[in-house]
Design a protein around this motif. Structure first.
Motif, PDB file in Angstrom:
ATOM      1  N   ILE A  12      46.090  33.760  98.256  1.00  0.00           N
ATOM      2  CA  ILE A  12      44.902  33.225  97.592  1.00  0.00           C
ATOM      3  C   ILE A  12      44.265  34.439  96.929  1.00  0.00           C
ATOM      4  O   ILE A  12      43.942  35.425  97.604  1.00  0.00           O
ATOM      5  CB  ILE A  12      43.935  32.586  98.593  1.00  0.00           C
ATOM      6  CG1 ILE A  12      44.629  31.453  99.361  1.00  0.00           C
ATOM      7  CG2 ILE A  12      42.675  32.090  97.887  1.00  0.00           C
ATOM      8  CD1 ILE A  12      43.832  30.925 100.533  1.00  0.00           C
ATOM      9  N   VAL A  13      44.105  34.391  95.606  1.00  0.00           N
ATOM     10  CA  VAL A  13      43.707  35.582  94.868  1.00  0.00           C
ATOM     11  C   VAL A  13      42.570  35.300  93.899  1.00  0.00           C
ATOM     12  O   VAL A  13      42.332  34.167  93.489  1.00  0.00           O
ATOM     13  CB  VAL A  13      44.902  36.175  94.081  1.00  0.00           C
ATOM     14  CG1 VAL A  13      46.062  36.467  95.006  1.00  0.00           C
ATOM     15  CG2 VAL A  13      45.339  35.272  92.949  1.00  0.00           C
ATOM     16  N   TYR A  14      41.898  36.375  93.523  1.00  0.00           N
ATOM     17  CA  TYR A  14      40.875  36.346  92.475  1.00  0.00           C
ATOM     18  C   TYR A  14      41.393  37.154  91.302  1.00  0.00           C
ATOM     19  O   TYR A  14      41.869  38.272  91.479  1.00  0.00           O
ATOM     20  CB  TYR A  14      39.571  36.956  93.010  1.00  0.00           C
ATOM     21  CG  TYR A  14      38.517  37.129  91.954  1.00  0.00           C
ATOM     22  CD1 TYR A  14      38.002  36.035  91.283  1.00  0.00           C
ATOM     23  CD2 TYR A  14      38.033  38.382  91.635  1.00  0.00           C
ATOM     24  CE1 TYR A  14      37.030  36.187  90.305  1.00  0.00           C
ATOM     25  CE2 TYR A  14      37.060  38.550  90.675  1.00  0.00           C
ATOM     26  CZ  TYR A  14      36.569  37.448  90.006  1.00  0.00           C
ATOM     27  OH  TYR A  14      35.618  37.602  89.043  1.00  0.00           O
ATOM     28  N   TRP A  15      41.324  36.562  90.116  1.00  0.00           N
ATOM     29  CA  TRP A  15      41.701  37.263  88.891  1.00  0.00           C
ATOM     30  C   TRP A  15      40.413  37.611  88.172  1.00  0.00           C
ATOM     31  O   TRP A  15      39.705  36.732  87.680  1.00  0.00           O
ATOM     32  CB  TRP A  15      42.620  36.393  88.043  1.00  0.00           C
ATOM     33  CG  TRP A  15      43.263  37.126  86.915  1.00  0.00           C
ATOM     34  CD1 TRP A  15      43.973  38.287  87.006  1.00  0.00           C
ATOM     35  CD2 TRP A  15      43.256  36.769  85.538  1.00  0.00           C
ATOM     36  NE1 TRP A  15      44.424  38.665  85.776  1.00  0.00           N
ATOM     37  CE2 TRP A  15      43.990  37.743  84.846  1.00  0.00           C
ATOM     38  CE3 TRP A  15      42.714  35.718  84.822  1.00  0.00           C
ATOM     39  CZ2 TRP A  15      44.188  37.719  83.480  1.00  0.00           C
ATOM     40  CZ3 TRP A  15      42.909  35.681  83.456  1.00  0.00           C
ATOM     41  CH2 TRP A  15      43.644  36.675  82.800  1.00  0.00           C
ATOM     42  N   SER A  16      40.076  38.903  88.125  1.00  0.00           N
ATOM     43  CA  SER A  16      38.741  39.349  87.731  1.00  0.00           C
ATOM     44  C   SER A  16      38.298  39.108  86.296  1.00  0.00           C
ATOM     45  O   SER A  16      37.100  39.146  86.047  1.00  0.00           O
ATOM     46  CB  SER A  16      38.575  40.838  88.064  1.00  0.00           C
ATOM     47  OG  SER A  16      39.509  41.610  87.350  1.00  0.00           O
ATOM     48  N   ILE A  38      45.137  41.379  90.271  1.00  0.00           N
ATOM     49  CA  ILE A  38      44.497  40.386  91.136  1.00  0.00           C
ATOM     50  C   ILE A  38      44.003  41.059  92.406  1.00  0.00           C
ATOM     51  O   ILE A  38      44.478  42.142  92.774  1.00  0.00           O
ATOM     52  CB  ILE A  38      45.468  39.244  91.507  1.00  0.00           C
ATOM     53  CG1 ILE A  38      46.753  39.801  92.142  1.00  0.00           C
ATOM     54  CG2 ILE A  38      45.765  38.367  90.300  1.00  0.00           C
ATOM     55  CD1 ILE A  38      47.728  38.754  92.650  1.00  0.00           C
ATOM     56  N   LEU A  48      42.454  37.592  98.386  1.00  0.00           N
ATOM     57  CA  LEU A  48      41.318  37.138  99.196  1.00  0.00           C
ATOM     58  C   LEU A  48      41.759  36.617 100.554  1.00  0.00           C
ATOM     59  O   LEU A  48      41.010  36.660 101.511  1.00  0.00           O
ATOM     60  CB  LEU A  48      40.569  36.017  98.470  1.00  0.00           C
ATOM     61  CG  LEU A  48      39.985  36.362  97.109  1.00  0.00           C
ATOM     62  CD1 LEU A  48      39.382  35.114  96.479  1.00  0.00           C
ATOM     63  CD2 LEU A  48      38.942  37.460  97.227  1.00  0.00           C
ATOM     64  N   ASP A  66      38.182  32.667  88.169  1.00  0.00           N
ATOM     65  CA  ASP A  66      39.332  31.910  88.649  1.00  0.00           C
ATOM     66  C   ASP A  66      39.851  32.395  90.000  1.00  0.00           C
ATOM     67  O   ASP A  66      40.031  33.587  90.213  1.00  0.00           O
ATOM     68  CB  ASP A  66      40.484  31.983  87.645  1.00  0.00           C
ATOM     69  CG  ASP A  66      40.113  31.393  86.299  1.00  0.00           C
ATOM     70  OD1 ASP A  66      39.429  30.353  86.294  1.00  0.00           O
ATOM     71  OD2 ASP A  66      40.483  31.965  85.272  1.00  0.00           O
ATOM     72  N   ILE A  67      40.078  31.430  90.878  1.00  0.00           N
ATOM     73  CA  ILE A  67      40.764  31.665  92.143  1.00  0.00           C
ATOM     74  C   ILE A  67      42.114  30.979  92.005  1.00  0.00           C
ATOM     75  O   ILE A  67      42.199  29.859  91.503  1.00  0.00           O
ATOM     76  CB  ILE A  67      39.996  31.044  93.338  1.00  0.00           C
ATOM     77  CG1 ILE A  67      38.604  31.647  93.459  1.00  0.00           C
ATOM     78  CG2 ILE A  67      40.788  31.179  94.630  1.00  0.00           C
ATOM     79  CD1 ILE A  67      38.548  33.048  93.962  1.00  0.00           C
ATOM     80  N   SER A  70      31.813  34.594  87.665  1.00  0.00           N
ATOM     81  CA  SER A  70      32.753  35.613  88.113  1.00  0.00           C
ATOM     82  C   SER A  70      32.233  36.291  89.371  1.00  0.00           C
ATOM     83  O   SER A  70      31.032  36.365  89.603  1.00  0.00           O
ATOM     84  CB  SER A  70      32.941  36.667  87.016  1.00  0.00           C
ATOM     85  OG  SER A  70      33.488  36.092  85.873  1.00  0.00           O
ATOM     86  N   MET A  74      35.169  28.292  89.803  1.00  0.00           N
ATOM     87  CA  MET A  74      33.896  28.788  90.291  1.00  0.00           C
ATOM     88  C   MET A  74      32.904  28.814  89.138  1.00  0.00           C
ATOM     89  O   MET A  74      33.290  28.907  87.980  1.00  0.00           O
ATOM     90  CB  MET A  74      34.094  30.171  90.887  1.00  0.00           C
ATOM     91  CG  MET A  74      34.965  30.129  92.120  1.00  0.00           C
ATOM     92  SD  MET A  74      35.298  31.707  92.932  1.00  0.00           S
ATOM     93  CE  MET A  74      34.048  32.769  92.414  1.00  0.00           C
TER      94      MET A  74
END
Length: 73
Positions: free
Chosen positions: A20-24, A45, A48, A28-29, A4, A1
């Motif tokens: 399916i995850v977002y690492w803050s 994480i 999503l 990055d997805i 952030s 992406m």
């Protein structure tokens, strides 16, 4: 992406295949297609969504893969 996301949702420190995850810390997805038994480091994480089936199809790729994610109706 390109940037952030604002962190939202409850952080988790474990995952399931197909998440399916977002690492803050960064933009990055990730899609988890295999389970190696490791836990996720801080800050965790945010889930999503999930892949309903055949997440293991990603195993044939080595490295980064471009994907398109669309919301289901």
């Amino acid at each position: 992406m390109s940037r952030s996301l604002a962190a939202g949702g409850k952080p988790r420190f474990s995952y399931e295949i197909g998440n399916i995850v977002y690492w803050s810390p960064g933009p990055d997805i990730a899609i988890f297609y295999d389970h190696d038994g490791q836990s996720i480091p801080d800050p965790g994480i945010v889930i999503l969504g999930e892949i309903d089936s055949e997440a293991d199809a990603f195993k044939k790729y080595d490295g980064t893969v471009d994907v398109t994610i669309e919301a289901a109706d």
